[in-house]
Design a protein around this motif. Structure first.
Motif, mmCIF file in Angstrom:
data_model
loop_
_atom_site.group_PDB
_atom_site.id
_atom_site.type_symbol
_atom_site.label_atom_id
_atom_site.label_comp_id
_atom_site.label_asym_id
_atom_site.label_seq_id
_atom_site.Cartn_x
_atom_site.Cartn_y
_atom_site.Cartn_z
ATOM 1 N N ARG A 249 0.836 -1.203 0.000
ATOM 2 C CA ARG A 249 0.000 0.000 0.000
ATOM 3 C C ARG A 249 0.868 1.249 0.000
ATOM 4 O O ARG A 249 0.626 2.196 -0.753
ATOM 5 N N ASP A 250 1.906 1.249 0.840
ATOM 6 C CA ASP A 250 2.794 2.412 0.909
ATOM 7 C C ASP A 250 3.622 2.557 -0.366
ATOM 8 O O ASP A 250 3.903 3.685 -0.810
ATOM 9 N N LEU A 251 4.012 1.433 -0.967
ATOM 10 C CA LEU A 251 4.716 1.494 -2.247
ATOM 11 C C LEU A 251 3.830 2.150 -3.314
ATOM 12 O O LEU A 251 4.278 3.033 -4.054
ATOM 13 N N ALA A 252 2.582 1.713 -3.364
ATOM 14 C CA ALA A 252 1.658 2.246 -4.364
ATOM 15 C C ALA A 252 1.388 3.730 -4.146
ATOM 16 O O ALA A 252 1.117 4.469 -5.096
ATOM 17 N N ALA A 253 1.520 4.180 -2.887
ATOM 18 C CA ALA A 253 1.285 5.589 -2.578
ATOM 19 C C ALA A 253 2.529 6.441 -2.805
ATOM 20 O O ALA A 253 2.502 7.651 -2.557
ATOM 21 N N GLY A 254 3.625 5.813 -3.241
ATOM 22 C CA GLY A 254 4.856 6.548 -3.512
ATOM 23 C C GLY A 254 5.609 6.977 -2.272
ATOM 24 O O GLY A 254 6.379 7.949 -2.313
ATOM 25 N N LEU A 255 5.446 6.229 -1.169
ATOM 26 C CA LEU A 255 6.078 6.624 0.097
ATOM 27 C C LEU A 255 7.469 6.024 0.281
ATOM 28 O O LEU A 255 8.121 6.303 1.283
ATOM 29 N N ALA A 256 7.905 5.186 -0.662
ATOM 30 C CA ALA A 256 9.233 4.558 -0.604
ATOM 31 C C ALA A 256 9.495 3.893 0.747
ATOM 32 O O ALA A 256 10.488 4.179 1.418
ATOM 33 N N PRO A 257 8.626 2.986 1.191
ATOM 34 C CA PRO A 257 8.824 2.348 2.496
ATOM 35 C C PRO A 257 9.992 1.376 2.487
ATOM 36 O O PRO A 257 10.349 0.818 1.443
ATOM 37 N N GLN A 258 10.568 1.162 3.661
ATOM 38 C CA GLN A 258 11.569 0.116 3.811
ATOM 39 C C GLN A 258 10.872 -1.236 3.880
ATOM 40 O O GLN A 258 9.733 -1.347 4.347
ATOM 41 N N ILE A 259 11.554 -2.263 3.450
ATOM 42 C CA ILE A 259 11.003 -3.613 3.560
ATOM 43 C C ILE A 259 10.856 -3.965 5.039
ATOM 44 O O ILE A 259 11.775 -3.733 5.826
ATOM 45 N N PRO A 260 9.706 -4.501 5.457
ATOM 46 C CA PRO A 260 9.562 -4.920 6.859
ATOM 47 C C PRO A 260 10.677 -5.873 7.275
ATOM 48 O O PRO A 260 10.974 -6.840 6.562
ATOM 49 N N GLN A 261 11.303 -5.604 8.384
ATOM 50 C CA GLN A 261 12.451 -6.380 8.835
ATOM 51 C C GLN A 261 12.035 -7.754 9.345
ATOM 52 O O GLN A 261 10.991 -7.917 9.981
ATOM 53 N N ASN A 262 12.880 -8.748 9.040
ATOM 54 C CA ASN A 262 12.723 -10.104 9.600
ATOM 55 C C ASN A 262 11.359 -10.713 9.259
ATOM 56 O O ASN A 262 10.804 -11.499 10.038
#
Length: 315
Positions: A249-262
């Motif tokens: 969802r955050d990727l689609a919104a253009g927020l450049a999120p980090q990959i969830p850890q672990n």
């Protein structure tokens, strides 16, 4: 034993398909048993998804639990139909004069907003204050945990530069609390938040005790010394796919999120995520319901003065 839910609640079909024991209010009304009465203040955008996650955990205990769903306001939700909200949710004025065995206040996507700037902050404070007189035990999740610690104990959070998202290893700080019975020395739990509470301030506060923490994610379980308030900084209720859904969802919104850890094998978001917290989440809610709700609450909910402190009742 089942969790009792309103007739025709959409979550019922999903839960029954997973063999979670749920019971309609109509069926439960014919049983001569007093169920635990739990109120859920749902602040999450996707109401039905959050209902299902919480009911999944509440339905995995030996107690019958009657659930009322509470909304913070009657404004239209972008993610949940107005018919669903009107059919299944109550306004605070409808429950103000009720007493409950337990209250769960969910997280909310407000991690970067100052508490006083939240549009319904005064209403949240009112409900928290009400809960201290009308509820045996309150479970605060994620943003609600930060809000509760701020309002009740004057402790403020620190906003992080980047979102804390992932599945983190935690350790108990004590072995002698009923909430932690059956816990492994180390366990996993998911986090998804933009802020963090100071471990030092939590440890030093005379009315609080830190029961579990993480080297990466900080405090996780904080219990008030009167056992009325449990603050959970993460999301034990999350489904296996929830962090994945948030990430995309955050990727689609253009927020450049980090990959969830672990979370993904090899931190590769193309691979299916691995759930490592479901057993912990079930045990946490089961222990809360048993030791901090069922064992303490009066049979007659009209008499909240009958609540016996855990230490004296079980010493």
């Amino acid at each position: 034993m089942p969790v009792r839910i309103p007739d025709n609640l959409p979550a019922a079909e999903v839960l029954e398909s997973e063999n979670i024991f749920v019971m309609s209010e109509t069926r439960a009304a014919n049983q001569d048993i007093r169920p635990m009465r739990v109120l859920i203040l749902n602040l999450m955008p996707n109401k039905i998804e959050t209902e299902t996650q919480l009911l999944r955990l509440l339905g995995n205990t030996p107690l019958q639990v009657g659930v009322d769903l509470l909304r913070i306001h009657d404004k239209a939700s972008r993610h949940t139909s107005i018919d669903h909200m009107n059919n299944f949710y109550r306004d605070f004025e409808e429950v103000r004069h009720n007493n409950y065995d337990g209250l769960i206040i969910t997280g909310a996507p407000l991690g970067q907003v100052e508490f006083e700037d939240v549009s319904y902050w005064d209403h949240i404070r009112e409900i928290i204050d009400w809960s201290q007189r009308h509820v045996t035990s309150v479970l605060f999740l994620c943003w609600a945990a930060h809000a509760g610690l701020f309002h009740l104990y004057g402790l403020n959070r620190t906003v992080l530069e980047k979102k804390r998202s992932g599945v983190y290893n935690h350790k108990r700080t004590s072995e002698h609390f009923p909430l932690l019975r059956g816990f492994d020395d180390e366990f996993f739990a998911p986090h998804s938040r933009f802020a963090e509470m100071s471990l030092t301030q939590l440890r030093q506060h005379p009315d609080l005790q830190v029961l579990a923490e993480s080297d990466q994610a900080g405090a996780y379980l904080v219990l008030s010394k009167n056992n009325r308030n449990l603050f959970v900084m993460g999301h034990p209720e999350y489904h296996k796919s929830t962090l994945n859904d948030e990430y995309h969802r955050d990727l689609a919104a253009g927020l450049a999120p980090q990959i969830p850890q672990n979370y993904y094998p090899g931190d590769d978001a193309a691979k299916p995520p691995v759930a490592r917290w479901h057993s912990h989440g079930s045990l946490l809610i089961s222990n809360w319901l048993n030791y901090y709700v069922y064992q303490l609450t009066p049979y007659d909910l009209s008499d909240m003065t009958a609540i016996t402190p855990w230490e004296s009742k079980h010493s």
